[in-house]
Design a protein around this motif. Structure first.
Motif, PDB file in Angstrom:
ATOM      1  N   HIS A 176       0.875  -1.169   0.000  1.00  0.00           N
ATOM      2  CA  HIS A 176       0.000   0.000   0.000  1.00  0.00           C
ATOM      3  C   HIS A 176       0.910   1.216   0.000  1.00  0.00           C
ATOM      4  CE1 HIS A 176      -2.888   2.684   2.542  1.00  0.00           C
ATOM      5  NE2 HIS A 176      -2.884   3.045   1.266  1.00  0.00           N
ATOM      6  N   LEU A 177       0.803   2.039  -1.024  1.00  0.00           N
ATOM      7  CA  LEU A 177       1.637   3.229  -1.151  1.00  0.00           C
ATOM      8  C   LEU A 177       0.774   4.473  -1.038  1.00  0.00           C
ATOM      9  CD1 LEU A 177       3.744   2.127  -4.265  1.00  0.00           C
ATOM     10  CD2 LEU A 177       4.476   2.116  -1.871  1.00  0.00           C
ATOM     11  N   VAL A 178       1.311   5.501  -0.368  1.00  0.00           N
ATOM     12  CA  VAL A 178       0.640   6.797  -0.289  1.00  0.00           C
ATOM     13  C   VAL A 178       1.661   7.862  -0.669  1.00  0.00           C
ATOM     14  CG1 VAL A 178      -0.607   8.447   1.160  1.00  0.00           C
ATOM     15  CG2 VAL A 178      -0.852   5.985   1.584  1.00  0.00           C
ATOM     16  N   PHE A 179       1.309   8.683  -1.660  1.00  0.00           N
ATOM     17  CA  PHE A 179       2.138   9.803  -2.087  1.00  0.00           C
ATOM     18  C   PHE A 179       1.386  11.088  -1.791  1.00  0.00           C
ATOM     19  CE2 PHE A 179       3.558   6.984  -5.895  1.00  0.00           C
ATOM     20  CZ  PHE A 179       4.296   6.177  -5.043  1.00  0.00           C
ATOM     21  N   VAL A 180       2.116  12.073  -1.284  1.00  0.00           N
ATOM     22  CA  VAL A 180       1.536  13.365  -0.938  1.00  0.00           C
ATOM     23  C   VAL A 180       2.125  14.419  -1.864  1.00  0.00           C
ATOM     24  CG1 VAL A 180       1.322  15.073   0.913  1.00  0.00           C
ATOM     25  CG2 VAL A 180       1.289  12.653   1.461  1.00  0.00           C
ATOM     26  N   THR A 181       1.294  15.383  -2.257  1.00  0.00           N
ATOM     27  CA  THR A 181       1.790  16.452  -3.126  1.00  0.00           C
ATOM     28  C   THR A 181       2.774  17.342  -2.381  1.00  0.00           C
ATOM     29  OG1 THR A 181      -0.053  17.900  -2.527  1.00  0.00           O
ATOM     30  CG2 THR A 181      -0.326  16.534  -4.502  1.00  0.00           C
ATOM     31  N   LYS A 182       3.623  17.995  -3.138  1.00  0.00           N
ATOM     32  CA  LYS A 182       4.591  18.932  -2.568  1.00  0.00           C
ATOM     33  C   LYS A 182       3.832  20.011  -1.786  1.00  0.00           C
ATOM     34  CE  LYS A 182       8.925  20.455  -2.626  1.00  0.00           C
ATOM     35  NZ  LYS A 182      10.047  19.698  -2.170  1.00  0.00           N
ATOM     36  N   TYR A 183       4.299  20.307  -0.603  1.00  0.00           N
ATOM     37  CA  TYR A 183       3.692  21.297   0.295  1.00  0.00           C
ATOM     38  C   TYR A 183       2.248  20.955   0.676  1.00  0.00           C
ATOM     39  CZ  TYR A 183       7.560  23.810  -1.862  1.00  0.00           C
ATOM     40  OH  TYR A 183       8.781  24.150  -2.367  1.00  0.00           O
ATOM     41  N   ARG A 184       1.845  19.709   0.426  1.00  0.00           N
ATOM     42  CA  ARG A 184       0.489  19.223   0.707  1.00  0.00           C
ATOM     43  C   ARG A 184      -0.578  20.126   0.062  1.00  0.00           C
ATOM     44  NH1 ARG A 184      -0.818  14.504   4.195  1.00  0.00           N
ATOM     45  NH2 ARG A 184      -2.952  14.246   3.571  1.00  0.00           N
ATOM     46  N   ARG A 185      -0.255  20.629  -1.126  1.00  0.00           N
ATOM     47  CA  ARG A 185      -1.173  21.514  -1.847  1.00  0.00           C
ATOM     48  C   ARG A 185      -2.329  20.725  -2.452  1.00  0.00           C
ATOM     49  NH1 ARG A 185       1.690  26.483  -2.934  1.00  0.00           N
ATOM     50  NH2 ARG A 185       2.644  26.812  -0.906  1.00  0.00           N
ATOM     51  N   ASP A 186      -3.516  21.344  -2.463  1.00  0.00           N
ATOM     52  CA  ASP A 186      -4.702  20.745  -3.073  1.00  0.00           C
ATOM     53  C   ASP A 186      -4.657  21.002  -4.576  1.00  0.00           C
ATOM     54  OD1 ASP A 186      -5.590  20.048  -0.576  1.00  0.00           O
ATOM     55  OD2 ASP A 186      -7.024  21.694  -0.405  1.00  0.00           O
ATOM     56  N   VAL A 187      -4.143  20.043  -5.335  1.00  0.00           N
ATOM     57  CA  VAL A 187      -3.966  20.264  -6.765  1.00  0.00           C
ATOM     58  C   VAL A 187      -4.665  19.230  -7.647  1.00  0.00           C
ATOM     59  CG1 VAL A 187      -1.780  21.488  -6.493  1.00  0.00           C
ATOM     60  CG2 VAL A 187      -1.759  19.022  -6.818  1.00  0.00           C
ATOM     61  N   PHE A 188      -5.162  18.150  -7.084  1.00  0.00           N
ATOM     62  CA  PHE A 188      -5.730  17.103  -7.915  1.00  0.00           C
ATOM     63  C   PHE A 188      -7.223  17.292  -8.123  1.00  0.00           C
ATOM     64  CE2 PHE A 188      -2.245  14.186  -6.141  1.00  0.00           C
ATOM     65  CZ  PHE A 188      -1.369  14.572  -7.128  1.00  0.00           C
ATOM     66  N   SER A 189      -7.616  17.245  -9.372  1.00  0.00           N
ATOM     67  CA  SER A 189      -9.028  17.223  -9.745  1.00  0.00           C
ATOM     68  C   SER A 189      -9.330  15.810 -10.240  1.00  0.00           C
ATOM     69  CB  SER A 189      -9.287  18.245 -10.854  1.00  0.00           C
ATOM     70  OG  SER A 189      -8.527  17.903 -12.009  1.00  0.00           O
ATOM     71  N   GLY A 190     -10.577  15.544 -10.557  1.00  0.00           N
ATOM     72  CA  GLY A 190     -10.958  14.240 -11.066  1.00  0.00           C
ATOM     73  C   GLY A 190     -10.206  13.863 -12.330  1.00  0.00           C
ATOM     74  N   ARG A 191     -10.045  14.820 -13.239  1.00  0.00           N
ATOM     75  CA  ARG A 191      -9.360  14.513 -14.502  1.00  0.00           C
ATOM     76  C   ARG A 191      -7.882  14.233 -14.302  1.00  0.00           C
ATOM     77  NH1 ARG A 191      -8.593  20.032 -17.908  1.00  0.00           N
ATOM     78  NH2 ARG A 191      -7.806  21.299 -16.192  1.00  0.00           N
ATOM     79  N   VAL A 192      -7.245  14.904 -13.344  1.00  0.00           N
ATOM     80  CA  VAL A 192      -5.837  14.638 -13.054  1.00  0.00           C
ATOM     81  C   VAL A 192      -5.695  13.235 -12.461  1.00  0.00           C
ATOM     82  CG1 VAL A 192      -3.820  15.335 -11.710  1.00  0.00           C
ATOM     83  CG2 VAL A 192      -5.298  17.085 -12.723  1.00  0.00           C
ATOM     84  N   LEU A 193      -6.607  12.864 -11.568  1.00  0.00           N
ATOM     85  CA  LEU A 193      -6.553  11.533 -10.964  1.00  0.00           C
ATOM     86  C   LEU A 193      -6.758  10.432 -11.999  1.00  0.00           C
ATOM     87  CD1 LEU A 193      -8.427  12.200  -7.595  1.00  0.00           C
ATOM     88  CD2 LEU A 193      -5.980  11.795  -7.921  1.00  0.00           C
ATOM     89  N   ILE A 194      -7.610  10.669 -12.981  1.00  0.00           N
ATOM     90  CA  ILE A 194      -7.807   9.693 -14.056  1.00  0.00           C
ATOM     91  C   ILE A 194      -6.508   9.498 -14.832  1.00  0.00           C
ATOM     92  CG2 ILE A 194      -8.951   9.325 -16.291  1.00  0.00           C
ATOM     93  CD1 ILE A 194     -11.469  10.618 -14.986  1.00  0.00           C
ATOM     94  N   ASP A 195      -5.831  10.601 -15.152  1.00  0.00           N
ATOM     95  CA  ASP A 195      -4.550  10.514 -15.856  1.00  0.00           C
ATOM     96  C   ASP A 195      -3.490   9.827 -15.005  1.00  0.00           C
ATOM     97  OD1 ASP A 195      -5.491  11.657 -18.157  1.00  0.00           O
ATOM     98  OD2 ASP A 195      -4.628  13.639 -17.778  1.00  0.00           O
TER      99      ASP A 195
END
Length: 138
Positions: free
Chosen positions: A20-39
Motif C-alpha cells: 500500500h503506497l501513499v504519495f503526498v503532493t509537494k507542500y500538501r497543496r490541493d492540486v488534484f481534480s478528477g481529470r488529473v486523478l484519471i490521468d
C-alpha cells in the motif's frame, strides 16, 4: 510469469506480495481534480507494467493518492516508488493543468517522502503461531 488467484509464480519462486503506497503532493497543496486523478491512474498502471507489477487499486483526494500494487520479489519498493513518482510527475506537469501550475512551481509534483505498508496474507499473530508450531528436529 503467471498470475493465478493472486498467487504468482516466477522462475524460482511463488509469491503474493502487495504494498500500500501513499504519495503526498509537494507542500500538501490541493492540486488534484478528477481529470488529473484519471490521468495519474493510467500513468501508474503503465509504470507498474514496466516492473511486471499490477496496480490493483487506485484512488486519491486533492492532496494525496493511495495505490495498492501487487509486485514481484525481484523489485525493490524504493525503485518502484522512484519510478512511479518520477514518471507521473514528469507526464502530469507536461500537461500543464492549471490547478497544478497555479499552486506548484518548479518541476516537483510530489513530496520526497512516501508511505509504504505491506498488506495481504494472514495476520502476523497467525504466522507467528504457525512458525512456533513447526516440529524442530532433535
Amino acid at each position: 510469469m503467471q498470475v493465478n488467484n493472486d498467487v504468482r509464480t516466477g522462475r524460482h519462486c511463488i509469491f503474493n506480495l502487495h504494498v500500500h503506497l501513499v504519495f503526498v503532493t509537494k507542500y500538501r497543496r490541493d492540486v488534484f481534480s478528477g481529470r488529473v486523478l484519471i490521468d495519474l491512474e493510467e500513468i501508474f498502471k503503465n509504470v507498474c507494467l514496466d516492473f511486471e507489477a499490477e496496480l490493483v487499486e487506485f484512488n486519491g483526494k486533492h492532496d494525496h493518492i493511495h495505490l495498492l500494487v501487487n509486485y514481484p520479489p525481484k523489485i525493490a519498493i524504493s525503485n518502484l516508488v522512484n519510478s512511479l513518482k518520477g514518471v507521473s510527475s514528469r507526464l502530469i506537469r507536461k500537461k500543464n493543468y492549471p490547478e497544478i501550475k497555479n499552486k506548484l512551481w518548479g518541476n516537483m509534483l510530489w513530496s520526497p517522502s512516501y508511505f509504504a505498508g505491506s498488506c495481504g496474507g494472514a495476520p502476523l499473530s497467525i504466522i507467528k503461531q504457525y512458525i512456533e508450531q513447526q516440529q524442530r528436529p532433535h
